[in-house]
Design a protein around this motif. Structure first.
Motif, PDB file in Angstrom:
ATOM      1  N   ARG A 505       0.750  -0.857  -0.028  1.00 47.26           N
ATOM      2  CA  ARG A 505       0.120   0.095   0.016  1.00 47.26           C
ATOM      3  C   ARG A 505       0.714   1.235   0.282  1.00 47.26           C
ATOM      4  O   ARG A 505       2.068   1.090   0.475  1.00 47.26           O
ATOM      5  N   THR A 506       0.309   2.369  -0.404  1.00 47.77           N
ATOM      6  CA  THR A 506       0.800   3.413  -0.238  1.00 47.77           C
ATOM      7  C   THR A 506      -0.037   3.870   1.243  1.00 47.77           C
ATOM      8  O   THR A 506       0.069   4.110   1.758  1.00 47.77           O
ATOM      9  N   ALA A 507       0.728   5.541   0.939  1.00 47.63           N
ATOM     10  CA  ALA A 507       0.918   6.473   2.379  1.00 47.63           C
ATOM     11  C   ALA A 507      -0.984   6.579   2.588  1.00 47.63           C
ATOM     12  O   ALA A 507      -1.370   6.770   3.680  1.00 47.63           O
ATOM     13  N   THR A 508      -1.539   6.488   1.388  1.00 44.58           N
ATOM     14  CA  THR A 508      -2.769   7.110   1.403  1.00 44.58           C
ATOM     15  C   THR A 508      -3.616   5.344   1.399  1.00 44.58           C
ATOM     16  O   THR A 508      -4.580   5.096   1.202  1.00 44.58           O
ATOM     17  N   LEU A 509      -3.216   4.049   1.694  1.00 43.72           N
ATOM     18  CA  LEU A 509      -3.327   3.335   1.894  1.00 43.72           C
ATOM     19  C   LEU A 509      -3.564   2.726   0.346  1.00 43.72           C
ATOM     20  O   LEU A 509      -4.873   1.501   0.261  1.00 43.72           O
ATOM     21  N   LYS A 510      -3.961   3.485  -0.515  1.00 43.93           N
ATOM     22  CA  LYS A 510      -3.849   2.413  -1.980  1.00 43.93           C
ATOM     23  C   LYS A 510      -2.890   1.373  -1.943  1.00 43.93           C
ATOM     24  O   LYS A 510      -1.689   0.944  -1.421  1.00 43.93           O
ATOM     25  N   VAL A 511      -3.457   0.538  -3.401  1.00 44.23           N
ATOM     26  CA  VAL A 511      -2.839  -0.706  -3.570  1.00 44.23           C
ATOM     27  C   VAL A 511      -1.927  -0.022  -4.824  1.00 44.23           C
ATOM     28  O   VAL A 511      -2.334   0.511  -5.572  1.00 44.23           O
ATOM     29  N   GLN A 512      -0.900  -0.303  -4.201  1.00 40.67           N
ATOM     30  CA  GLN A 512       0.185  -0.896  -5.565  1.00 40.67           C
ATOM     31  C   GLN A 512      -0.072  -1.232  -6.019  1.00 40.67           C
ATOM     32  O   GLN A 512       0.557  -2.933  -5.983  1.00 40.67           O
ATOM     33  N   ARG A 513      -0.361  -1.698  -7.120  1.00 36.94           N
ATOM     34  CA  ARG A 513      -1.543  -2.502  -7.938  1.00 36.94           C
ATOM     35  C   ARG A 513       0.201  -2.599  -8.780  1.00 36.94           C
ATOM     36  O   ARG A 513       0.060  -4.525  -8.685  1.00 36.94           O
ATOM     37  N   LEU A 514       0.486  -1.930  -9.701  1.00 35.40           N
ATOM     38  CA  LEU A 514       2.286  -2.887  -9.913  1.00 35.40           C
ATOM     39  C   LEU A 514       2.926  -3.595  -9.372  1.00 35.40           C
ATOM     40  O   LEU A 514       3.090  -5.223 -10.198  1.00 35.40           O
ATOM     41  N   ALA A 515       3.348  -3.322  -8.067  1.00 33.59           N
ATOM     42  CA  ALA A 515       4.035  -4.491  -6.897  1.00 33.59           C
ATOM     43  C   ALA A 515       3.019  -4.930  -6.684  1.00 33.59           C
ATOM     44  O   ALA A 515       3.743  -6.289  -6.522  1.00 33.59           O
ATOM     45  N   LEU A 516       1.783  -5.199  -6.865  1.00 32.69           N
ATOM     46  CA  LEU A 516       1.215  -6.935  -6.267  1.00 32.69           C
ATOM     47  C   LEU A 516       1.540  -7.025  -7.410  1.00 32.69           C
ATOM     48  O   LEU A 516       1.432  -8.828  -7.638  1.00 32.69           O
ATOM     49  N   ALA A 517       1.124  -6.977  -9.442  1.00 39.42           N
ATOM     50  CA  ALA A 517       1.222  -7.523 -10.281  1.00 39.42           C
ATOM     51  C   ALA A 517       3.050  -8.977 -10.332  1.00 39.42           C
ATOM     52  O   ALA A 517       2.499  -9.367 -10.256  1.00 39.42           O
ATOM     53  N   ASP A 518       3.542  -7.817  -9.657  1.00 45.71           N
ATOM     54  CA  ASP A 518       4.741  -8.465  -9.888  1.00 45.71           C
ATOM     55  C   ASP A 518       4.676  -9.147  -8.455  1.00 45.71           C
ATOM     56  O   ASP A 518       5.747 -10.549  -8.858  1.00 45.71           O
ATOM     57  N   ARG A 519       4.632  -9.610  -7.579  1.00 52.18           N
ATOM     58  CA  ARG A 519       4.242 -10.270  -6.969  1.00 52.18           C
ATOM     59  C   ARG A 519       4.030 -11.515  -6.970  1.00 52.18           C
ATOM     60  O   ARG A 519       4.112 -12.428  -6.477  1.00 52.18           O
ATOM     61  N   ILE A 520       2.553 -11.310  -7.549  1.00 53.49           N
ATOM     62  CA  ILE A 520       1.936 -12.467  -8.166  1.00 53.49           C
ATOM     63  C   ILE A 520       2.452 -13.491  -9.148  1.00 53.49           C
ATOM     64  O   ILE A 520       2.306 -14.562  -9.062  1.00 53.49           O
ATOM     65  N   LYS A 521       2.819 -12.765  -9.816  1.00 54.33           N
ATOM     66  CA  LYS A 521       3.809 -13.049 -10.888  1.00 54.33           C
ATOM     67  C   LYS A 521       4.440 -14.010 -10.458  1.00 54.33           C
ATOM     68  O   LYS A 521       5.078 -15.419 -10.557  1.00 54.33           O
ATOM     69  N   ASP A 522       5.467 -13.566  -9.737  1.00 48.93           N
ATOM     70  CA  ASP A 522       6.916 -14.079  -9.174  1.00 48.93           C
ATOM     71  C   ASP A 522       6.313 -15.615  -7.833  1.00 48.93           C
ATOM     72  O   ASP A 522       6.444 -16.616  -8.228  1.00 48.93           O
ATOM     73  N   GLN A 523       4.476 -15.421  -7.506  1.00 51.93           N
ATOM     74  CA  GLN A 523       4.716 -16.557  -6.253  1.00 51.93           C
ATOM     75  C   GLN A 523       3.784 -17.325  -7.724  1.00 51.93           C
ATOM     76  O   GLN A 523       4.335 -18.770  -7.174  1.00 51.93           O
ATOM     77  N   LEU A 524       3.237 -16.912  -8.010  1.00 56.56           N
ATOM     78  CA  LEU A 524       2.730 -18.039  -9.873  1.00 56.56           C
ATOM     79  C   LEU A 524       4.142 -19.214 -10.820  1.00 56.56           C
ATOM     80  O   LEU A 524       3.723 -19.775 -10.640  1.00 56.56           O
ATOM     81  N   LYS A 525       5.154 -18.691 -10.685  1.00 57.26           N
ATOM     82  CA  LYS A 525       6.117 -18.879 -11.269  1.00 57.26           C
ATOM     83  C   LYS A 525       6.602 -19.487 -10.464  1.00 57.26           C
ATOM     84  O   LYS A 525       7.216 -20.454 -11.005  1.00 57.26           O
ATOM     85  N   ASN A 526       7.045 -19.720  -9.442  1.00 55.77           N
ATOM     86  CA  ASN A 526       7.126 -20.677  -8.016  1.00 55.77           C
ATOM     87  C   ASN A 526       6.338 -22.184  -7.813  1.00 55.77           C
ATOM     88  O   ASN A 526       6.776 -22.439  -7.417  1.00 55.77           O
ATOM     89  N   ARG A 527       5.162 -21.510  -8.464  1.00 51.41           N
ATOM     90  CA  ARG A 527       4.602 -22.896  -8.255  1.00 51.41           C
ATOM     91  C   ARG A 527       4.520 -24.017  -9.396  1.00 51.41           C
ATOM     92  O   ARG A 527       3.952 -24.489  -9.285  1.00 51.41           O
ATOM     93  N   THR A 528       5.369 -23.174 -10.869  1.00 46.97           N
ATOM     94  CA  THR A 528       5.377 -24.023 -11.122  1.00 46.97           C
ATOM     95  C   THR A 528       6.268 -24.944 -11.774  1.00 46.97           C
ATOM     96  O   THR A 528       7.476 -24.434 -10.908  1.00 46.97           O
TER      97      THR A 528
END
Length: 528
Positions: A505-528
């Protein structure tokens, strides 16, 4: 002095936050300010202040900063633990003609180091905790001097050492020069430093001053927003000049918030959208902590209709409404709209509002591909008015790429309906092929699944639309309920559930979408 006289003075001479507390004290020095926490810099002052007391504290701290060596035209980075004294210290710095640079306590050490370097050897006003966090950053090389709010540290001066320093005359900065610098959310990389002037800060009060003028009597306003955000400047100026008692909140835990509201009975709440989502459960609290609230207000990000509906229904005030403002740090308030108890649940969450009266911003939507903007072919949202931020500090070229004459390109895409309502569909960088609006999907699915505390649709490694979900208390989600709720969105991939605390999240609690996308991509990559 009357509030209207002070407001007219600000429109003529600009909003100088260093002068604001004294100006508000001249309007009504007895207006109460209540805190839900102690000030780190002066814990002995307690949690119940008046505007007159606030003005004296700012004058005192300004004298201490002067005694520490801070001078007019110098930049002073304010970076410490979240606390209302962040805003108080910014006012003190401004009072002696320095330029406060407000950095969120949520920024990591690498980012803070990069921003210190960008500013160019500023003063750093911080605390012992943040110096520990910055242990690997060459702070001494990047700063002119280091000042801590309390305690003792080698190489740093403590404000406590300068207690009783002689008061100094206020220094008024030129109306079109930098007065306060804040930063962007950082959802797309290193935050940009946004330069606000006294003129731009004053102009941004116009549409909201007119709206507040419709209130028959002052109401206690509970403020729960980031203390480093440009919105904090406007919120405090509006509340204090309108003689509205203020509850300044640092806590977000729903149980604590309920107690605060029951004790202080606010009539007006200004809060972050994600904070309001977190507080939704209080709508069912038999003690009715929202019963006294007539006005809900939120900026920073669009808020889900279901959240607004539940909050409004929990109020016992006649004519209660929720006012949403769409804008950003660079432009201030752009459009707004009111939602009412009987209709909020039916609202289209993508309709962020109409242009506001009273000398407010102009908004247009321009084409992206040569075709006229429409619901099926959204265009770039642009804003023009004298309230636009002056520049990005040390990044004029980056600022210029978004400036088209008088118009500022927000980075959002959308369209106007035939009734003149601006629909904001997505950030341009967050658009996903085959998905008209990720935010619209989120609105609709959240309205069907109250067990979800957050839903963010991101682009996966194969350009697929991946819903990332969080549930209340991190409970497992019923797959059958999910499939039924998303039946109208066949383009969605299977959901990925993560704990709410892991959302970046940012200082105003917005979700950092690009950072989240990178994290999920890494998570999915590790599953394969």
């Amino acid at each position: 002095m009357k509030g209207s006289v002070a407001y007219r003075s600000i429109q003529k001479r600009g909003l100088h936050i260093g002068l604001l507390p004294a100006m508000a004290a001249a309007v009504n020095g007895a207006t109460p300010i209540t805190l839900d926490h102690d000030l780190d810099v002066l814990p002995e002052v307690g949690r119940n202040l008046t505007v007159s007391r606030l003005a004296d504290l700012v004058d005192d701290l300004a004298a201490r900063l002067w005694a520490a060596g801070v001078r007019p035209d110098e930049h002073i980075v304010v970076h410490k633990k979240a606390n209302a004294d962040v805003w108080v210290l910014a006012c003190a710095a401004s009072r002696i003609g320095a330029i406060p640079v407000m950095l969120s306590p949520g920024l990591d050490a690498r980012t803070v180091g990069a921003l210190l370097e960008r500013v160019g050897r500023p003063n750093l006003l911080t605390d012992e905790h943040k110096l520990d966090v910055l242990a690997e950053v060459p702070v001494a090389e990047l700063t002119r001097r280091v000042i801590i709010v309390s305690g003792e540290r080698p190489g740093a001066q403590s404000l406590g050492k300068f207690a009783g320093a002689p008061r100094v005359r206020p220094v008024v900065r030129p109306i079109d020069e930098a007065a306060v610098i804040t930063h962007t959310s950082g959802t797309t990389g290193l935050p940009k430093l946004v330069v606000h002037t006294p003129r731009t800060q004053g102009i941004r009060l116009k549409p909201q001053w007119r709206l507040l003028s419709l209130m028959r009597e002052p109401e206690t306003v509970a403020v729960h927003i980031s203390f480093v955000h440009s919105r904090m400047v406007a919120a405090m100026a509006l509340a204090l000049l309108r003689e509205m008692p203020v509850l300044l909140m640092n806590e977000s835990d729903p149980d604590t918030v309920a107690e605060l509201f029951l004790r202080n009975r606010p009539g007006f709440i200004e809060a972050l959208p994600n904070s309001l989502m977190e507080w939704e459960s209080l709508a069912e609290d038999p003690r009715k902590p929202f019963a006294s609230v007539k006005y809900f207000s939120s900026t920073f990000d669009a808020i889900h209709p279901g959240t607004m509906s539940r909050l409004l229904k929990s109020s016992e005030r006649r004519g209660a409404f929720f006012f949403q403002i769409y804008g950003q740090s660079e432009v201030g308030p752009a459009v707004g709209r009111a939602y009412f108890r009987g209709s909020a649940h039916k609202a289209n969450g993508r309709c962020v509002g109409w242009q506001m009266p009273g000398g407010a911003a102009k908004v247009r939507v321009v084409n992206r591909d040569g075709e006229r903007p429409s619901e099926k072919n959204p265009g770039f949202i642009e804003v023009a008015w004298p309230g636009l931020a002056k520049t990005y500090f040390a990044e004029q070229d980056r600022y210029d790429t978004n400036r088209f004459g008088d118009w500022w390109r927000t980075g959002d895409v959308g369209y106007f309906t035939r009734f003149g309502c601006l629909h904001m569909l997505d950030r341009e960088v967050d658009m996903i092929p085959g998905v008209r609006s990720s935010l619209e999907v989120e609105d609709l699915v959240l309205s069907k699944l109250p067990e979800l505390s957050e839903l963010v649709v991101i682009q996966g490694p194969a350009a697929e639309a991946i819903p990332v979900i969080c549930t209340r208390d991190d409970q497992p989600l019923d797959p059958a309920r999910w499939r039924k709720a998303v039946a109208g969105f066949p383009q969605l991939a299977d959901p990925v559930q993560i704990p709410q605390a892991e959302l970046p999240r940012t200082a105003t609690l917005k979700v950092q979408r690009l950072a989240l996308a990178d994290r999920i991509k890494d998570q999915l990559k590790n599953r394969t």
